[in-house]
Motif scaffolding. Structure first.
Motif, PDB file in Angstrom:
ATOM      1  N   UNK A 199      66.920  -4.609 -18.807  1.00 53.55           N
ATOM      2  CA  UNK A 199      66.649  -2.888 -19.304  1.00 53.55           C
ATOM      3  C   UNK A 199      65.176  -3.288 -20.002  1.00 53.55           C
ATOM      4  N   UNK A 200      64.186  -2.099 -19.667  1.00 52.77           N
ATOM      5  CA  UNK A 200      62.942  -2.301 -20.267  1.00 52.77           C
ATOM      6  C   UNK A 200      62.921  -0.878 -21.275  1.00 52.77           C
ATOM      7  N   UNK A 201      62.447  -1.118 -22.230  1.00 54.98           N
ATOM      8  CA  UNK A 201      62.397  -0.048 -23.259  1.00 54.98           C
ATOM      9  C   UNK A 201      60.984   0.163 -23.578  1.00 54.98           C
ATOM     10  N   UNK A 202      60.392   1.319 -23.352  1.00 48.87           N
ATOM     11  CA  UNK A 202      58.874   1.279 -23.907  1.00 48.87           C
ATOM     12  C   UNK A 202      58.767   2.745 -24.548  1.00 48.87           C
ATOM     13  N   UNK A 203      57.863   2.741 -25.488  1.00 39.94           N
ATOM     14  CA  UNK A 203      57.623   3.847 -26.416  1.00 39.94           C
ATOM     15  C   UNK A 203      56.752   4.998 -25.659  1.00 39.94           C
ATOM     16  N   UNK A 204      55.996   4.621 -24.564  1.00 41.55           N
ATOM     17  CA  UNK A 204      55.068   5.516 -23.901  1.00 41.55           C
ATOM     18  C   UNK A 204      56.052   6.098 -22.555  1.00 41.55           C
ATOM     19  N   UNK A 205      54.988   6.915 -21.851  1.00 42.62           N
ATOM     20  CA  UNK A 205      55.466   7.280 -20.438  1.00 42.62           C
ATOM     21  C   UNK A 205      55.181   6.268 -19.470  1.00 42.62           C
ATOM     22  N   UNK A 206      54.507   5.196 -19.800  1.00 41.80           N
ATOM     23  CA  UNK A 206      54.058   4.010 -18.952  1.00 41.80           C
ATOM     24  C   UNK A 206      53.510   4.423 -17.677  1.00 41.80           C
ATOM     25  N   UNK A 207      52.387   5.316 -18.203  1.00 43.67           N
ATOM     26  CA  UNK A 207      51.293   5.527 -17.007  1.00 43.67           C
ATOM     27  C   UNK A 207      50.078   5.344 -17.679  1.00 43.67           C
ATOM     28  N   UNK A 208      49.714   4.794 -18.960  1.00 46.28           N
ATOM     29  CA  UNK A 208      48.366   4.781 -19.403  1.00 46.28           C
ATOM     30  C   UNK A 208      48.584   3.303 -20.327  1.00 46.28           C
ATOM     31  N   UNK A 209      47.247   2.997 -20.809  1.00 44.80           N
ATOM     32  CA  UNK A 209      47.160   2.007 -21.725  1.00 44.80           C
ATOM     33  C   UNK A 209      46.431   0.795 -21.200  1.00 44.80           C
ATOM     34  N   UNK A 210      46.336  -0.286 -21.570  1.00 44.38           N
ATOM     35  CA  UNK A 210      45.377  -1.411 -21.253  1.00 44.38           C
ATOM     36  C   UNK A 210      46.021  -2.195 -19.821  1.00 44.38           C
TER      37      UNK A 210
END
Length: 414
Positions: free
Chosen positions: A28-39
């Motif tokens: 399971x991957x948990x991310x605080x963002x929408x996972x479409x931006x960043x480094x």
């Protein structure tokens, strides 16, 4: 089979998920963002074994202090009276040594070469379509001083078995015949490759979802529950999640999560910017504009200019002075190219996690036996992404790791 939770959905988290599910684990991957931006989305896309010199090298802190009052400088370190930052700055200054460079060269080379190989294997095995070209990387120099420095790196690279050579101005023109370049000279690291990051990220997310990996977006982990030296569960605003093994691959936010477990990671966010130009600029070769520290990458459908290392805490504020500096550098090295206001206005940034010695943290802290830490890759997160993911999977699967990971130990002293 182990039940694994990965906190962080950037290139490191996704690569870890890829290899863990391949090894038969539930992920399971948990991310605080929408996972479409960043480094992971705004980087230069380089797969660069040529970058064997760590950020913490002799003279870098001195340059940082010199550039502190120059808003358009390639490296900016904002001084802050916070204990975490002061400890990081002291350790960084201590690490800016020949000794650190010498001990870092081989492990950086090894993990980036493995990463490059794994991108190729993933593309072939999963029939991905992302751009992957091995044209090499130009280092374009406008001063004799920088050219001499790059030639020293060429010598080091050759000693490590990496293909690299000096180019004459005539050879540079032959390699890039469709664009005018203002340079004193250049070197070519033939060992390097490049990609379009967004395409790979979209393809691997789609693959993981299809393969049964659970991806939870916009879920910020607020607390960590542990018993002794083991994590029992993590809790977001909406749910509590349990697992056998946990991975922290949350980039610049990783130290905040580790702090909840009493693990002190010296880690600072290093902001970088990118400008995309969808016009045909005539550039066909990836290049670094040496004095300006600006990366240029011909990606799939556009050319990307990326640069700066702004160590100023966790924030996504777009500093237009730094964006202008990247655009100015592009024009200085490619005199017939002018980046427009609209292209600059569309600039984006990402935060790269920077350790004091320029080496990533990969492995388990003695303070928590079911936590694997994978962060701190600085400018080489993309180059090291797949290889770090493979190492994470091997650690959790209790297998012999592909590389000696002691040098990346998260408990190491500076």
């Amino acid at each position: 089979m182990k039940n694994c939770i990965i906190i962080g959905g950037g290139i490191i988290g996704l690569s870890s998920a890829y290899y863990l599910q391949k090894a038969g684990h539930k992920v399971t991957i948990i991310d605080q963002s929408s996972m479409d931006y960043g480094a992971s989305y705004v980087n230069a896309g380089y797969l660069s074994p040529s970058h064997i010199i760590p950020l913490a090298a002799p003279g870098v802190m001195k340059k940082g202090l010199k550039w502190m009052f120059n808003p358009g400088s390639p490296l900016f370190i904002k001084p802050r009276l916070k204990s975490d930052f002061l400890q990081w700055a002291w350790a960084f200054n201590t690490s800016c040594s020949i000794k650190n460079v010498t001990r870092s060269i081989q492990p950086i080379k090894d993990i980036t070469l493995l990463g490059q190989q794994l991108y190729s294997e993933i593309k072939k095995e999963e029939n991905f379509k992302f751009q992957l070209e091995k044209k090499g990387l130009l280092m374009i120099c406008q001063t004799n001083k920088l050219l001499e420095e790059e030639l020293k790196v060429v010598d080091l690279a050759k000693k490590e078995g990496l293909a690299a050579r000096e180019l004459s101005i005539k050879e540079l023109q032959q390699i890039e015949p469709n664009v005018q370049i203002d340079a004193k000279g250049a070197v070519l690291f033939e060992c390097d490759a490049h990609t379009t990051p967004t395409t790979f990220m979209e393809e691997i997310k789609a693959y993981l979802s299809k393969a049964g990996v659970t991806i939870l977006k916009n879920e910020k982990i607020r607390s960590v529950q542990n018993e002794g030296d083991k994590i029992i569960s993590v809790t977001s605003d909406s749910s509590t999640y349990t697992a056998d093994e946990f991975v922290v691959a949350a980039g610049s936010w990783s130290k905040l999560l580790c702090k909840k477990l009493g693990i002190k990671l010296l880690l600072e966010a290093g902001k970088g910017y990118r400008i995309n130009c969808t016009r045909d600029l005539g550039i066909t070769m990836p290049a670094i504009l040496a004095e300006a520290k600006v990366a240029v990458t011909p990606m799939d459908g556009f050319t990307r200019f990326a640069g700066t290392m702004e160590i100023a805490g966790i924030n996504h504020y777009i500093n237009t002075v730094r964006v202008d500096a990247i655009a100015k550098a592009a024009h200085n090295y490619y005199p017939k190219i002018t980046i427009s206001d609209s292209e600059k206005n569309d600039a984006a940034c990402g935060l790269r996690p920077v350790t004091p010695d320029g080496m990533p943290y990969i492995g388990k802290s003695v303070k928590c036996k079911n936590l694997t830490i994978a962060t701190g890759h600085a400018m080489l997160g993309w180059s090291m992404g797949t290889s770090t993911g493979k190492l994470v999977s091997e650690i959790i699967s209790d297998k012999k790791t592909s590389l000696d990971i002691e040098v990346y130990h998260p408990d190491r002293r500076f």
